[in-house]
Write a protein that holds these residues in place. Structure first.
Motif, mmCIF file in Angstrom:
data_model
loop_
_atom_site.group_PDB
_atom_site.id
_atom_site.type_symbol
_atom_site.label_atom_id
_atom_site.label_comp_id
_atom_site.label_asym_id
_atom_site.label_seq_id
_atom_site.Cartn_x
_atom_site.Cartn_y
_atom_site.Cartn_z
ATOM 1 N N ALA A 58 0.907 -1.262 -0.102
ATOM 2 C CA ALA A 58 -0.083 -0.139 0.082
ATOM 3 C C ALA A 58 0.815 1.409 -0.087
ATOM 4 O O ALA A 58 0.407 2.295 -0.633
ATOM 5 C CB ALA A 58 -0.898 0.005 1.207
ATOM 6 N N TYR A 59 2.059 1.273 0.794
ATOM 7 C CA TYR A 59 2.840 2.545 0.779
ATOM 8 C C TYR A 59 3.635 2.484 -0.561
ATOM 9 O O TYR A 59 3.425 3.970 -0.877
ATOM 10 C CB TYR A 59 3.928 2.440 1.875
ATOM 11 C CG TYR A 59 4.350 3.631 2.452
ATOM 12 C CD1 TYR A 59 3.946 4.132 3.475
ATOM 13 C CD2 TYR A 59 5.503 3.924 1.742
ATOM 14 C CE1 TYR A 59 4.666 5.301 4.013
ATOM 15 C CE2 TYR A 59 6.205 5.407 2.214
ATOM 16 C CZ TYR A 59 5.774 5.769 3.297
ATOM 17 O OH TYR A 59 6.362 6.992 3.813
ATOM 18 N N ARG A 62 1.127 4.101 -2.954
ATOM 19 C CA ARG A 62 0.818 5.568 -2.756
ATOM 20 C C ARG A 62 1.847 6.313 -3.180
ATOM 21 O O ARG A 62 1.556 7.439 -3.936
ATOM 22 C CB ARG A 62 0.665 5.583 -1.291
ATOM 23 C CG ARG A 62 0.001 6.874 -0.773
ATOM 24 C CD ARG A 62 0.126 7.085 0.623
ATOM 25 N NE ARG A 62 -0.404 5.844 1.388
ATOM 26 C CZ ARG A 62 0.143 5.471 2.718
ATOM 27 N NH1 ARG A 62 0.916 6.162 3.351
ATOM 28 N NH2 ARG A 62 -0.463 4.589 3.213
ATOM 29 N N VAL A 134 -7.727 -1.632 -4.593
ATOM 30 C CA VAL A 134 -7.137 -0.928 -3.561
ATOM 31 C C VAL A 134 -8.376 -0.272 -2.682
ATOM 32 O O VAL A 134 -9.472 -0.064 -3.296
ATOM 33 C CB VAL A 134 -6.047 0.315 -4.019
ATOM 34 C CG1 VAL A 134 -5.888 0.993 -2.859
ATOM 35 C CG2 VAL A 134 -5.047 -0.518 -4.730
ATOM 36 N N GLU A 138 -6.948 3.858 1.415
ATOM 37 C CA GLU A 138 -5.664 4.055 0.766
ATOM 38 C C GLU A 138 -5.562 4.890 -0.527
ATOM 39 O O GLU A 138 -4.727 5.835 -0.628
ATOM 40 C CB GLU A 138 -5.233 2.609 0.500
ATOM 41 C CG GLU A 138 -4.920 1.701 1.715
ATOM 42 C CD GLU A 138 -4.465 0.451 1.137
ATOM 43 O OE1 GLU A 138 -4.322 0.256 0.267
ATOM 44 O OE2 GLU A 138 -4.558 -0.635 2.226
ATOM 45 N N GLU A 141 -5.775 8.463 0.632
ATOM 46 C CA GLU A 141 -4.330 8.845 1.099
ATOM 47 C C GLU A 141 -3.459 9.225 -0.272
ATOM 48 O O GLU A 141 -2.835 10.089 -0.296
ATOM 49 C CB GLU A 141 -3.698 7.903 1.798
ATOM 50 C CG GLU A 141 -4.165 7.953 3.299
ATOM 51 C CD GLU A 141 -3.317 7.181 4.184
ATOM 52 O OE1 GLU A 141 -1.993 7.488 4.330
ATOM 53 O OE2 GLU A 141 -3.753 5.986 4.862
#
Length: 297
Positions: A58-59, A62, A134, A138, A141
């Motif tokens: 996820a990070y 992003r 996703v 998330e 963000e």
């Protein structure tokens, strides 16, 4: 202490690299720009305190999304001065990509052209939600919006794409027949084979980038497109070869002149008929057709 951290960061990045490339490519339609985004993502990733990262995938997604959004807006400005139709950069993909119907559809030339009609934020939200599943928090963000706003954007983008995306599928046998007819027409100028598989409202687009000869406007209708392809309007007196390949998860032809790649012709199929023909000759967009590019969800 820093070496294990660097090794762990590298391992995590490599594990998700194909996914990250696919996210960036589906947002940008350009492999070279997607690779630049991955390089920037890596530079940011190695500087992150991984103790603060809850979920690596996820990070990383992003970071890629934010960088892709910035680049997408810059690419949009470049397209305003582009000579003739703009087509996505074609990718030579592995045979197993076609077996994943959702992945093949998401990276197809036809879908990428549909995504071009979305705003940058709509495109990011659609790709992340519909292709990569996703979660909304998330995505919020990643694009800097509230969850409520993201849900509205997703609904709007989904309806927009649904009205424009291919509506039918083609069986492997129909795909082989269409590809064979295209190849025969390019090699021999056979017109009837094309007329048999072209949809009445088929559209042909070509992209020379102002560098190579290409159509400056779309050609519409089976008769017009068949005659265009059968005449081989891109030909010149030279040694020419045509190779059937998989382009962006679908059927395509790789055209070489004097042994050098001259262009790629990709097809969109619906219910056994060709509804779109996409011919890319811009040399800057042909670096990914001599080797397979890995894409994944």
């Amino acid at each position: 202490m820093s070496e294990p951290t660097a090794d762990a960061a590298t391992e995590a990045f490599v594990a998700h690299r194909n996914l990250l490339f696919t996210v960036a490519y589906e947002m940008l339609g350009l492999a070279a720009d997607a690779e630049d985004v991955l390089q920037e993502t890596w530079l940011r990733w190695v500087g992150v305190d991984r103790a603060t990262v809850r979920e690596e995938r996820a990070y990383l997604v992003r970071i890629v999304t934010r960088l892709s959004l910035d680049r997408l807006r810059a690419v949009g400005r470049r397209k305003e001065s582009y000579v003739g139709p703009w087509l996505p950069e074609p990718l030579l993909t592995a045979p197993d990509v076609a077996e994943d119907v959702e992945l093949a559809d998401s990276v197809s030339m036809a879908m990428l052209l549909v995504l071009e009609t979305l705003t940058p934020t709509e495109r990011a939200v659609f790709v992340l939600r519909e292709v990569f599943d996703v979660e909304y928090d998330e995505i919020a963000e990643a694009v800097g919006k509230s969850q409520a706003a993201v849900r509205q954007i997703a609904h709007r983008a989904r309806a927009h794409v649904a009205a424009r995306r291919p509506r039918g599928t083609a069986s492997p046998a129909e795909t082989r027949a269409a590809l064979l007819a295209f190849q025969r027409a390019v090699e021999t100028g056979e017109l009837q084979d094309l007329l048999d598989i072209l949809a009445p409202d088929v559209v042909a687009l070509s992209d020379g980038g102002g560098v190579k000869h290409a159509l400056l406007r779309p050609v519409v209708g089976a008769d017009n497109v068949a005659r265009l392809l059968a005449a081989g309007w891109w030909r010149r007196d030279a040694e020419r070869s045509v190779e059937p390949v998989q382009i962006n998860g679908g059927p395509g032809l790789l055209v070489r002149i004097d042994g050098e790649v001259d262009g790629v012709l990709a097809m969109r199929l619906e219910n056994g008929y060709v509804t779109g023909a996409y011919h890319v000759r811009n040399p800057e967009k042909l670096s990914r057709v001599d080797r397979e590019t890995a894409v994944s969800r």
